[in-house]
Structures are given as C-alpha cells and as structure tokens.
Design an enzyme around this catalytic site. Structure first.
Site, short mmCIF file in Angstrom:
data_model
loop_
_atom_site.label_atom_id
_atom_site.label_comp_id
_atom_site.label_asym_id
_atom_site.label_seq_id
_atom_site.Cartn_x
_atom_site.Cartn_y
_atom_site.Cartn_z
N HIS A 32 46.57 36.14 39.01
CA HIS A 32 47.80 36.66 38.41
C HIS A 32 49.02 35.82 38.78
O HIS A 32 50.08 35.94 38.15
CB HIS A 32 48.01 38.11 38.85
CG HIS A 32 48.62 38.96 37.77
ND1 HIS A 32 49.64 38.53 36.97
CD2 HIS A 32 48.32 40.23 37.35
CE1 HIS A 32 49.97 39.48 36.11
NE2 HIS A 32 49.19 40.52 36.32
N ASP A 89 49.26 35.34 33.44
CA ASP A 89 49.64 36.73 33.19
C ASP A 89 48.59 37.42 32.33
O ASP A 89 47.79 36.76 31.64
CB ASP A 89 51.00 36.80 32.51
CG ASP A 89 52.14 36.35 33.43
OD1 ASP A 89 51.97 36.52 34.66
OD2 ASP A 89 53.15 35.85 32.92
#
Length: 504
Positions: free
Chosen positions: A477, A481
């Site tokens: 992450h 995204d």
C-alpha cells in the site's frame, strides 16, 4: 608493494582487451599503482561502467553489466616465514544476500593443477548451489575446509593456491593463523579466546557473588547466558548446561562459547504426546526464505484484491496454439499466458511495476517477471526478463528451462536476482484461492488458483457453465493504492478473457 590482479567478468572475447584496459587504467591512476599481470575470464557480452576503490592491502573494482553489479577483486600473494609465495582463497559472496555458505564438494584435490576456468568447488548459497571457479592458475596446495562443512562465514579461508608444484609440500601441515582469516563476525562473537584471570581477594564486608556451576549456572540451578547465546544454542540443538562455565562476566555464557562448543547433546524437550518426532536442520536457503518472508510481513502493509476470470476463450486459444506447435515439440501452458498478460497489465499500470526504496519509489521500464518455483531446498524465483516483449512460445521455453535449472540447483545469480513483479501459481495443485507474500523490494505478487467449472449468467438472462479461475493480487500500500491495484486486475482480466487483446 606488488599485487596480482585477477579480473572475473561477463564479457565476450572481443571486449576482453577493452575491459582489461579500463580496469588497468583505473588501477594505475592510483598512487603509482602498477598492474604487473592480468588473468581475465570472460563469459558473455557486456558494457562496463567502471569505478575503483583502493587501500593498502586490497583493491576492489566494481562495474555493471546491463545495470547489474559486477565485482573484480585484486588478490594479494602472501609469503610468511618459511612458506613460499601463495594465494589464500576465502569464501566469496556469491549472491547479494549470502551470509553463510556450505561446501558441497571439492572438484579438485590437493596437488591438482588449476587452469583458468577450472571448477574448484561446489558451494551452496542461500539461493542455489553454484560452481566456484579457481581465482588463479597454479596448484591446489591445501584444502582448509572439508566438503560438507556448513554455515561457513564469508571471508573464511577455504584453500591455498601456489604457483609452483614443488611448493605444494610446504603446506602439508599448514594451519592458518587467526590474522590470515577474518570472516564476517556474527552477533556478539569474538575472535579472541577468553582470558583466564586470577580471582582477586574479596573484602569480607562485600557479599560474594554466587558460585557458578557448569553452564554458567549458580548453585541455585539458573543458567546465565546472553539472549543471543540462548537463541543460537536453541537453533543448534545445544544444551547450555552442558557447555560449561562461560567466558563472559561472572561465568556468563556468550555466543562465542556456543559457537566454539563441541557439545552435541540436544536441548531437553518435554515428551510429545502421540508419537516421536525428528528435528530437521535448516539449510542456508531455508533460513534466508524465513528471514525475508518475515521481514516482508512485518514491514510491508499488504492488502489483497481478488477477482474471478472466465478462461474458456483462453483455453480454446491454447488448444489451437499447441496444435500449431505440435511439430516443434512445444506445448504452452495456461501459466505462460498468465505471465504474458501480467507483463502487459504492468505496462498499462506502471505503478505495479515499481519498488519501494525508502526515500523514493523506483518505477521500472521493463517488466521482469519472477516465477515462484518449488524445489527440494525451498522456494526460488527465476526471472523472465522483458516478458512484455516476448511471445508465449518464447516464454514457455524459457520458463521450462529455468524451472529445470532451479530444481537441479544450477541457476546462475543473474537468473534469479532482481525481478519487478512475481507470480505464484498453485493452480496445478488444485488450490482454488490463496494470498501470496510480497517479495521485497517488489510491490506486487499475483497468486493464481485452479480453474474450475462454475455456473455463470449468460447474455440472455439465463445461465451457462464456464471455466473460472480465481486470482489474488497482493499489493504494497506504500506504492500501489487500492484503486490502482483494481485497475491492474481489470486489464489482466480483459487480457485473459479476450486473449486477442494481448496482440493489439
């Protein structure tokens, strides 16, 4: 001061003189340093980017081949006491993550002549078993580490090479001094033996420390040992109470005591109900896998995206391709199409073809797909370089060749080091769904499950049976995204459900 410089690189014979000249020029530009002889071994085409470091005892030359590191090491020839001139050969670092090595076998015996390119030994690293070529022509005078020895630290002296055959006999009883061997230290171990000190008289008004029994334990039975010594003893199956008094303060056991102990008694373990068991020693490869996967799960914020993909059109295309390639004895697999589709999806969404570099994100121009291959020694990931530009046939041939070399432990470092995206396929084992662990510094790994028949809606409001494959994309992450990972899966799904789009 004289050095004999040996250059080991990857280049063709056409570039041999150029490569040697570049390194010679760099060496001789330093404080009147003079290269007196050269022994250059070359293997494949290269472009060299050159730099140099130098100190009083050793020189180190590093360059790059297609953006990957090369190392050139200058070996000093020693002559001490009554011994003739000789070259000590330490254990080299054969991979970037290698810390320890195992001598699988010696391919030469003491007294054998060594020629350029001769295989000296087979060394098991944390990734594979690799051939170690002789760094110098001459004669193998003395083998200092026997075959089968495990957990040898980088830099430990392996053997001695001499130039003249008559000098071999001088090393028959040779024992290296501690100053000639400087392996990389591990933990808190010390190369100096514990110094025995005469106990000083204790004033009567000062309470004496409890007397220590064997194993650094006072008469009360407690064993005093450093945390690292306890962990090391546990990994080696040693009983701390059998080691004897430690060399640390107050008889405390330290890591050096564990390493130097010849005790083989396993740690007492409470009986396990239901049967016996066997403790399997960890290989260097398994230790590296454990360390890197633990690091990945602890330091990378994983998240997972799963999608179902209808495979009917792809399976029909695969059947037609295999019929066309039947005369060439080539058979492509579903995994070959998965590799191709993954590489093309990475070109569509370049964020997934990136890596976390702490202070910046590195985005790669080429898609080098790592393929997880299970071997008897553990998991290894050979690489299909530039997969986005290769056809399915070429991918299939390279995948089969690399998988065979991986299972035989014959992969070269450049065949498994690097990679920008990884695929782990357990579908051939019947696994329907799983989540894979990211291989740092990469930002994504695709877990591929088995295709199975499912009832799905058709375009007419009814239902039909289709072959459906489940895949899960694990993402970092920090780099990718959630929406970006979802875009990658959309492109990947479209490529497999309508494979014609892979050639547009």
């Amino acid at each position: 001061m004289m050095f004999r410089t040996f250059i080991s690189a990857r280049a063709n014979s056409i570039n041999a003189k150029k490569l040697s000249t570049v390194i010679t020029r760099d060496l001789e530009s330093l404080v009147n340093f003079k290269v007196t002889s050269r022994n250059t071994r070359l293997y494949s085409s290269s472009k060299l980017a050159s730099c140099i470091k130098f100190d009083r005892k050793y020189s180190f030359h590093s360059g790059s081949l297609y953006g990957r590191p090369l190392q050139f090491t200058s070996v000093r020839c020693f002559s001490s006491g009554d011994l003739p001139e000789h070259t000590p050969v330490p254990l080299p670092a054969l991979s970037p993550t290698m810390e320890l090595g195992t001598i699988v076998s010696w391919e030469k015996k003491e007294g054998d002549k060594l020629n350029e390119g001769d295989l000296l030994a087979e060394i098991e690293t944390d990734k594979a078993t690799m051939g170690f070529e002789t760094p110098e022509e001459g004669y193998l005078a003395k083998i200092l580490v026997s075959a089968g020895t495990k957990d040898i630290p980088i830099g430990k002296l392996l053997c001695i090479i001499v130039q003249n055959q008559e000098d071999v006999a001088a090393f028959k009883d040779y024992v290296p001094s501690e100053s000639s061997v400087k392996p990389k230290a591990a933990g808190e171990s010390s190369s100096q033996p514990p110094v025995q000190q005469t106990p000083q008289p204790v004033p009567q008004n000062v309470p004496q420390q409890p007397a220590f029994a064997a194993g650094g334990a006072p008469t009360g039975g407690r064993i005093f040992a450093s945390p690292f010594a306890k962990a090391l003893a546990s990994s080696k199956g040693l009983d701390l109470s059998a080691i004897g008094q430690g060399s640390g303060p107050g008889g405390r056991i330290i890591a050096q005591d564990v390493l130097s102990s010849s005790t083989t008694t396993p740690t007492n373990v409470a009986p396990v109900a239901g049967g016996s068991f066997v403790d399997i020693p960890l290989t260097g490869m398994r230790q590296t896998i454990a360390k890197r996967l633990l690091q990945s799960k602890q330091s990378i914020p994983h998240y997972y995206l799963t999608v179902d993909i209808e495979m009917d059109q792809l399976l029909n295309l695969r059947k037609r391709v295999n019929e066309m390639l039947n005369k060439e004895n080539v058979k492509v697999s579903v995994n070959d199409f998965v590799i191709k589709a993954s590489a093309l999806a990475c070109r569509k969404v370049p964020e997934t073809n990136s890596s976390w570099q702490e202070s910046y994100i590195r985005q790669y121009s080429n898609v080098d797909v790592s393929i997880a291959v299970s071997t008897d020694r553990g998991l290894i990931t050979p690489i299909i370089f530039n997969a986005e530009s290769k056809g399915v046939k070429e991918i299939s041939e390279q995948t089969k060749a690399l998988a065979a070399k991986a299972r035989d432990g014959k992969l070269e470092p450049q065949e498994f080091q690097g990679g920008t995206f990884t695929i782990s396929n357990l579908g051939m084992f019947g696994v329907k769904h799983f989540c894979a662990i990211i291989s740092p510094p990469q930002s994504c790994i695709l877990a591929v499950g088995a295709a199975e028949k499912k009832v799905v809606p058709d375009d007419n409001g009814g239902f039909r049976v289709a072959n459906v494959m489940n895949v899960t994309l694990s993402c970092d992450h920090r780099v990718v995204d959630g929406a970006v990972g979802a875009q990658w899966l959309q492109h990947f799904k479209r490529f497999l459900e309508d494979p014609v789009t892979m050639i547009i």
